[in-house]
Scaffold this active site. Structure first.
Site, PDB file in Angstrom:
ATOM      1  N   ARG A  36      29.473 -22.000  -0.867  1.00  0.00           N
ATOM      2  CA  ARG A  36      28.299 -21.116  -0.861  1.00  0.00           C
ATOM      3  C   ARG A  36      28.657 -19.692  -0.437  1.00  0.00           C
ATOM      4  O   ARG A  36      28.011 -18.739  -0.875  1.00  0.00           O
ATOM      5  CB  ARG A  36      27.216 -21.688   0.052  1.00  0.00           C
ATOM      6  CG  ARG A  36      26.441 -22.808  -0.601  1.00  0.00           C
ATOM      7  CD  ARG A  36      25.372 -23.369   0.303  1.00  0.00           C
ATOM      8  NE  ARG A  36      24.424 -24.183  -0.456  1.00  0.00           N
ATOM      9  CZ  ARG A  36      23.462 -24.885   0.095  1.00  0.00           C
ATOM     10  NH1 ARG A  36      23.306 -24.910   1.410  1.00  0.00           N
ATOM     11  NH2 ARG A  36      22.629 -25.581  -0.658  1.00  0.00           N
ATOM     12  N   LYS A 197      18.277 -36.888   2.620  1.00  0.00           N
ATOM     13  CA  LYS A 197      16.977 -36.250   2.899  1.00  0.00           C
ATOM     14  C   LYS A 197      15.879 -36.964   2.100  1.00  0.00           C
ATOM     15  O   LYS A 197      15.357 -36.444   1.120  1.00  0.00           O
ATOM     16  CB  LYS A 197      17.018 -34.781   2.513  1.00  0.00           C
ATOM     17  CG  LYS A 197      17.910 -33.922   3.404  1.00  0.00           C
ATOM     18  CD  LYS A 197      17.855 -32.465   2.941  1.00  0.00           C
ATOM     19  CE  LYS A 197      18.871 -31.608   3.668  1.00  0.00           C
ATOM     20  NZ  LYS A 197      19.084 -30.311   2.997  1.00  0.00           N
ATOM     21  N   GLY A 351      24.532 -28.961  -1.422  1.00  0.00           N
ATOM     22  CA  GLY A 351      25.717 -28.582  -0.656  1.00  0.00           C
ATOM     23  C   GLY A 351      26.702 -29.735  -0.538  1.00  0.00           C
ATOM     24  O   GLY A 351      27.906 -29.571  -0.725  1.00  0.00           O
TER      25      GLY A 351
END
Ligand SMILES: Nc1ncnc2c1ncn2[C@@H]1O[C@H](COP(=O)(O)OP(=O)(O)OP(=O)(O)O)[C@@H](O)[C@H]1O
Ligand SMILES: O=C(O)[C@H](O)COP(=O)(O)O
Length: 394
Positions: A36, A197, A351
């Site tokens: 990133r 998540k 990510g």
């Protein structure tokens, strides 16, 4: 894109508040995947070369409005300094007089990284006062944080109400590539959703069921579905209050003719560690004291087959705890199948999924590695991203 970009404005001598997504994986205080940061470099270098004073802002993790020492951006600043080859000033706050004083000292082309914007409760609440305080630091706002564009926060949305607001190069590129893949998807179109998540990701399945031909569920997310089928999941990750939702998705998939794939076998462990005792069990035989941490061999084979027969695959979230080698096999099998599927356009989002393909040295075999996890998913669902909507129109 109908939004202005950095190319449409003059930044020479101006203070630019540039929101980036430096929410990078960390271990023992060090950045473990710099994807990133590298991805934001073109915008940062461009602004610097144009003579802007570049004030960078990012979140790291979910500190929930409080200072969490491990989530300071110091190590990120060091990594940025190394990758950009430029000095990076790091402040311990993200707005206010002390920060303004540091910005005043910055030369044209200089870089400054603010402290984690999520140390302030107003960030995630999109508090107008905090947004104004950020805006007060700068003349122009550049949003290059595609990965956080699905969040309407003070530094991703609120600030754009106060100063001219444009997109950075990474933001532009992500929207272009993902938009192209989705406007008229090649079929069979497969989505693979995994990771941990559960609360964030389970909702996107609803919209994906209208778009895809195949849906593959893996990682920690799978156990809520395994439970929905009526099986015990032992100590595996489980979101109790999403079990009914999971059941309804299984029904909807049937009604809509979407092929729904979930694990048929899993690797369970008696401990969350590389030297745990492990066994492969079918999903109706997970022992009560064990937790599922990877996809089993039969599951891997089924998933690889589906991938190889697809024309477009979007993948968000690892299939297991790939950071521990003992539980990396499922994620690796998916990455390898994508790498071998020459006719398949592969979009990797998230990510950790990006970190996984890096870890297996397969990154260059993927068609597009998005820096956005949740953001790429929401975009693919057809939702508008608040961080993009807030930017000035062309
Ligand atoms: N069965 C499992 N049990 C617990 N954790 C799991 C399991 N499978 C995968 N994980 C963990 O999920 C984490 C990644 O999940 P996450 O949802 O954050 O995905 P991501 O690709 O980073 O997407 P995003 O960018 O949206 O965060 C990894 O750290 C991995 O260890
Ligand atoms: O990692 C991500 O997906 C982005 O940085 C957003 O992080 P968040 O899910 O904590 O808002």
């Amino acid at each position: 894109m109908n939004k202005k970009s950095v190319k449409d404005i003059d930044v020479k001598g101006k203070v630019v508040f540039c929101r980036v997504d430096f929410n990078v994986p960390m271990k023992d205080g060090q950045v473990t995947d710099e994807t990133r940061i590298r991805a934001a470099l073109p915008t940062i270098q461009y602004l610097s070369e144009q003579g802007a004073k570049v004030v960078l802002a990012s979140h790291l993790g979910r500190p929930k409005g409080e200072v969490v020492e491990e989530l300071r951006l110091n190590a990120v600043a060091e990594k940025l300094q190394e990758l950009s080859g430029k000095n990076v000033v790091k402040t311990d706050e993200a707005y206010g007089d002390a920060v303004k004083a540091e910005i005043a000292k910055l030369e044209e082309g200089g870089l400054l990284l603010l402290e984690n914007v999520r140390f302030y409760a107003g960030e995630e609440k999109n508090d107008p006062e905090l947004a104004k305080a950020f805006a007060d630091l700068a003349d122009v706002y550049v949003n290059d944080a595609f990965g956080a564009a699905h969040r309407a926060h003070a530094s991703t949305e609120g600030i754009a109400k106060h100063i001219p607001a444009v997109a950075g190069f990474l933001m532009e590129k992500e929207l272009e590539v993902l938009g192209k893949a989705l406007s008229n998807p090649d079929r069979p179109f497969t989505a693979i959703i995994g990771g941990a998540k559960v609360k964030d990701k389970i909702g996107v399945i609803d919209n994906l069921l209208d778009k895809v031909d195949n849906l593959i569920i893996g990682g920690g997310l799978a156990y809520t579905f395994i439970k929905a089928l009526g099986h015990d999941v032992g100590k595996s990750l489980l979101e109790e209050d999403k079990i009914d939702l999971a059941k309804s998705y299984l029904e909807t998939a049937k009604e809509k003719g979407v092929n729904f794939y979930m694990p048929v076998d899993v690797v369970v462990a008696d401990d969350f560690s590389n030297d745990a005792n492990t066994q492969v069990v079918s999903i109706d035989s997970i022992p009560s004291d064990w937790e599922g941490l990877d996809a089993g061999p039969k599951t891997r084979e089924i998933y690889a087959d589906v991938i190889k027969n697809s024309k477009l695959v979007i993948w968000n979230g690892p299939m297991g705890v790939f950071e521990l080698d003992t539980f990396a096999g499922g994620t690796k099998a998916v990455a390898e199948a994508l790498a071998e599927a020459n006719d398949t356009y592969s979009v990797i989002g998230g990510g950790d999924s990006a970190a996984a393909v890096e870890k297996f040295n397969l990154a260059d075999k993927m068609s597009h590695i998005s820096t956005g996890g949740g953001a790429s998913l929401e975009f693919m669902e057809g939702k508008e991203l608040p961080g993009v909507v807030a930017l000035n129109d062309k």
